[in-house]
Motif scaffolding. Structure first.
Motif, PDB file in Angstrom:
ATOM      1  N   TYR A   1       0.835  -1.193   0.000  1.00 54.13           N
ATOM      2  CA  TYR A   1       0.000   0.000   0.000  1.00 54.13           C
ATOM      3  C   TYR A   1       0.878   1.256   0.000  1.00 54.13           C
ATOM      4  O   TYR A   1       2.005   1.249   0.503  1.00 54.13           O
ATOM      5  CB  TYR A   1      -0.909   0.016   1.233  1.00 54.13           C
ATOM      6  CG  TYR A   1      -1.916  -1.114   1.274  1.00 54.13           C
ATOM      7  CD1 TYR A   1      -3.168  -0.984   0.670  1.00 54.13           C
ATOM      8  CD2 TYR A   1      -1.612  -2.315   1.915  1.00 54.13           C
ATOM      9  CE1 TYR A   1      -4.091  -2.026   0.709  1.00 54.13           C
ATOM     10  CE2 TYR A   1      -2.527  -3.358   1.955  1.00 54.13           C
ATOM     11  CZ  TYR A   1      -3.770  -3.209   1.349  1.00 54.13           C
ATOM     12  OH  TYR A   1      -4.675  -4.237   1.380  1.00 54.13           O
ATOM     13  N   ASN A   2       0.326   2.331  -0.565  1.00 56.13           N
ATOM     14  CA  ASN A   2       0.973   3.650  -0.553  1.00 56.13           C
ATOM     15  C   ASN A   2       2.418   3.566  -1.065  1.00 56.13           C
ATOM     16  O   ASN A   2       3.373   3.930  -0.388  1.00 56.13           O
ATOM     17  CB  ASN A   2       0.956   4.251   0.852  1.00 56.13           C
ATOM     18  CG  ASN A   2      -0.456   4.420   1.385  1.00 56.13           C
ATOM     19  OD1 ASN A   2      -1.397   4.649   0.618  1.00 56.13           O
ATOM     20  ND2 ASN A   2      -0.618   4.294   2.696  1.00 56.13           N
ATOM     21  N   VAL A   3       2.575   3.059  -2.269  1.00 57.65           N
ATOM     22  CA  VAL A   3       3.900   2.903  -2.868  1.00 57.65           C
ATOM     23  C   VAL A   3       4.366   4.265  -3.386  1.00 57.65           C
ATOM     24  O   VAL A   3       3.720   4.863  -4.248  1.00 57.65           O
ATOM     25  CB  VAL A   3       3.874   1.873  -4.011  1.00 57.65           C
ATOM     26  CG1 VAL A   3       5.271   1.709  -4.594  1.00 57.65           C
ATOM     27  CG2 VAL A   3       3.332   0.540  -3.511  1.00 57.65           C
ATOM     28  N   VAL A   4       5.489   4.753  -2.848  1.00 52.24           N
ATOM     29  CA  VAL A   4       6.051   6.047  -3.244  1.00 52.24           C
ATOM     30  C   VAL A   4       7.376   5.787  -3.960  1.00 52.24           C
ATOM     31  O   VAL A   4       8.294   5.191  -3.390  1.00 52.24           O
ATOM     32  CB  VAL A   4       6.274   6.963  -2.027  1.00 52.24           C
ATOM     33  CG1 VAL A   4       6.876   8.295  -2.472  1.00 52.24           C
ATOM     34  CG2 VAL A   4       4.961   7.196  -1.293  1.00 52.24           C
ATOM     35  N   VAL A   5       7.483   6.215  -5.209  1.00 56.76           N
ATOM     36  CA  VAL A   5       8.673   6.022  -6.031  1.00 56.76           C
ATOM     37  C   VAL A   5       9.373   7.374  -6.180  1.00 56.76           C
ATOM     38  O   VAL A   5       8.745   8.358  -6.588  1.00 56.76           O
ATOM     39  CB  VAL A   5       8.319   5.447  -7.415  1.00 56.76           C
ATOM     40  CG1 VAL A   5       9.590   5.148  -8.205  1.00 56.76           C
ATOM     41  CG2 VAL A   5       7.467   4.194  -7.273  1.00 56.76           C
ATOM     42  N   THR A   6      10.670   7.419  -5.843  1.00 52.43           N
ATOM     43  CA  THR A   6      11.447   8.657  -5.918  1.00 52.43           C
ATOM     44  C   THR A   6      12.620   8.460  -6.870  1.00 52.43           C
ATOM     45  O   THR A   6      13.363   7.481  -6.747  1.00 52.43           O
ATOM     46  CB  THR A   6      11.974   9.065  -4.527  1.00 52.43           C
ATOM     47  OG1 THR A   6      10.874   9.147  -3.620  1.00 52.43           O
ATOM     48  CG2 THR A   6      12.671  10.409  -4.593  1.00 52.43           C
ATOM     49  N   TYR A   7      12.806   9.409  -7.804  1.00 54.58           N
ATOM     50  CA  TYR A   7      13.882   9.355  -8.790  1.00 54.58           C
ATOM     51  C   TYR A   7      14.876  10.481  -8.511  1.00 54.58           C
ATOM     52  O   TYR A   7      14.479  11.612  -8.198  1.00 54.58           O
ATOM     53  CB  TYR A   7      13.335   9.524 -10.210  1.00 54.58           C
ATOM     54  CG  TYR A   7      12.348   8.462 -10.636  1.00 54.58           C
ATOM     55  CD1 TYR A   7      12.779   7.317 -11.292  1.00 54.58           C
ATOM     56  CD2 TYR A   7      10.984   8.604 -10.385  1.00 54.58           C
ATOM     57  CE1 TYR A   7      11.877   6.341 -11.697  1.00 54.58           C
ATOM     58  CE2 TYR A   7      10.076   7.635 -10.777  1.00 54.58           C
ATOM     59  CZ  TYR A   7      10.525   6.508 -11.431  1.00 54.58           C
ATOM     60  OH  TYR A   7       9.637   5.543 -11.829  1.00 54.58           O
ATOM     61  N   SER A   8      16.178  10.173  -8.647  1.00 57.44           N
ATOM     62  CA  SER A   8      17.208  11.202  -8.491  1.00 57.44           C
ATOM     63  C   SER A   8      18.418  10.823  -9.332  1.00 57.44           C
ATOM     64  O   SER A   8      18.739   9.638  -9.478  1.00 57.44           O
ATOM     65  CB  SER A   8      17.621  11.352  -7.022  1.00 57.44           C
ATOM     66  OG  SER A   8      18.177  10.153  -6.532  1.00 57.44           O
TER      67      SER A   8
END
Length: 510
Positions: free
Chosen positions: A116-123
């Motif tokens: 649940y509530n999958v947060v994907v961050t790119y950098s």
């Protein structure tokens, strides 16, 4: 008559009374039958009630296995959601300096629970996330389900390397609210150095030092050497009017170019100044440049940077100045001289002799030396390995190595000394000494009696031993034959050396 009537009446009453009694009896039996039936019905009702109770108990018994099955349905301790980046894709033709491209990442839940509530961050360096600031959200992802996350990036106009690494971090929770994080790294190939699939690409030329080397290794204080470098234009436009400054920086104006150098005191130019004019360098083109330098004799061994400054323009006249650094290592190599500290005795096949070897520190600094090892072919050696230690400037170390030649001829004697340099690496110093071995068989000569008489006359007492002489006739005869074949016929005294290795700290004795 009356009596007759009365009698008939009495008989009639009696008969009527008996009939009524019979009817009443029958009704009473019939009532009993009804009661019996009611009793039977009551019994049936009782049986029905029993059946109802039995039916009521049956669901209770069915509920017990259901309660037992609850632990089986409980989630195991190791069960959890587990997201994996299964693939990613992008259009490589769009990845060049100043352009925007999109990347798709496919995530799959390989775990046993829903995420649940999958947060994907790119950098990424040299890449700027567009629109969402590099953050994408997936509401949930069930077991074995997959979802695609899309992210747009803008490539930096000053990008100078390829590939670029994009860091992908994901955070999600399980059914109980426990948080999990995972990280992935994907590689993006930048095609921003050549020709692109767009009519108006944005970017710049970029001169970099691809590789470099020196003709002398290792470098020491006071060493002159040639530095060779391969330069490459890794931009997408031609670099025009390229100039390079060794150990300094340069600045330029709009109409004239003024170069200000900041000389590097550690590495100084020889034969030319520290400024070189290279000219134009095309896209992906390599240019080799060389510069003769000398290491400052006053510096101590260590790691030293050498700054290189490049100045050039693009096709539109825009000016660029890039400063780059390369690293040069300066070593302390001991200045050691290996020699014989005295002339060794003649060497004969099969006869034991001695190699009087000395090691002298002719440098200005003290050095710590390890083992010294003497080796040669066609000989038998002993006492040929020992530890040296610290040698002060001008100090010496001697070792007498026993040698028994096995073959006549001229042979090199190899002297190897181990030491550790200032970068904690094992190094060796190797020098050679030459020896000549003679066959000990005396040549057969024709003896001239007149010559014998002449030689005998030269010897004390006519060649015969006296009472005060320590020589016997055999020694005199041996000296005679040595003189006949050209060797020294004087009396000799044997040398007896026993020197496994001696440090001489008196530098004035050398």
């Amino acid at each position: 008559m009356k009596k007759t009537l009365i009698g008939i009446a009495l008989i009639g009453m009696i008969v009527f009374s008996g009939f009524t009694s019979t009817i009443s009896y029958k009704n009473t039996f019939s009532g009993k039958a009804i009661l019996q039936e009611e009793t039977t019905e009551t019994t049936e009702v009782t049986e029905t009630a029993t059946t109802v109770v039995s039916t009521t108990v049956a669901p209770t018994a069915t509920t017990i296995p259901t309660a037992t099955a609850v632990p089986t349905a409980t989630t195991p301790a190791y069960s959890r959601p587990l997201l994996n980046l299964t693939s990613y894709s992008y259009d490589s033709s769009e990845v060049y300096a100043g352009n925007v491209f999109g990347m798709d990442c496919v995530f799959q839940n390989l775990g046993q629970q829903r995420a649940y509530n999958v947060v994907v961050t790119y950098s990424a360096s040299s890449l700027t996330a567009e629109d969402n600031g590099g953050v994408d959200v997936i509401s949930s992802l069930g077991a074995s389900e997959s979802a695609t996350s899309e992210q747009d990036f803008t490539v930096s106009s000053s990008i100078s390397s390829s590939p670029v690494t994009v860091n992908v971090n994901i955070e999600y929770r399980d059914e109980s609210g426990k948080s999990y994080t995972q990280s992935f790294a994907v590689s993006i190939t930048v095609t921003g150095y050549g020709y692109y699939y767009t009519s108006t690409p944005e970017g710049r030329p970029q001169i970099v030092v691809a590789n470099y080397e020196t003709d002398i290794d290792p470098l020491e204080p006071g060493t002159s050497f040639v530095l060779s470098m391969n330069l490459q234009n890794r931009g997408y436009m031609t670099a025009q009017n390229v100039s390079m400054v060794f150990g300094g920086s340069s600045s330029s104006g709009s109409s004239t170019t003024t170069t200000t150098t900041s000389a590097d005191d550690n590495f100084l130019p020889l034969g030319s100044s520290n400024v070189q004019v290279i000219g134009d360098v095309g896209v992906n083109q390599y240019i080799q440049v060389q510069q003769t330098l000398v290491v400052n004799s006053e510096i101590t061994p260590g790691v030293y940077p050498l700054t290189l400054s490049f100045t050039y323009t693009d096709e539109d006249g825009n000016e660029f100045t890039d400063n780059q650094i390369i690293t040069l290592l300066v070593h302390l190599v001991p200045s050691i001289e290996v020699s014989f500290y005295e002339t060794p005795d003649p060497f004969y096949v099969g006869e034991a002799s001695t190699l009087p070897i000395q090691v002298v520190n002719i440098g200005s600094d003290s050095v710590l030396l390890g083992d010294i090892y003497i080796n040669a072919e066609n000989v038998t050696l002993s006492n040929n390995l020992t530890f040296v230690g610290t040698l002060e400037s001008g100090g010496s170390f001697t070792i007498d190595t026993d040698i028994t030649p096995q073959q006549a001829g001229t042979f090199p004697v190899t002297v190897t000394i181990n030491y550790q340099d200032n970068f904690k690496k094992a190094q060796t110093i190797t020098q050679t000494l030459n020896i000549t071995v003679t066959d000990n068989q005396m040549a057969v000569a024709t003896i001239d009696p007149a010559l014998v008489a002449t030689e005998m006359a030269k010897m004390p007492n006519g060649g015969f031993p006296t009472s005060n002489s320590n020589e016997n006739f055999g020694s005199i005869l041996l000296r005679f034959f040595r003189g006949m074949i050209g060797f020294d016929s004087s009396a000799v005294s044997g040398q007896n050396r026993n020197n496994p290795g001696v440090m001489n700290t008196d530098s004035s004795a050398q």
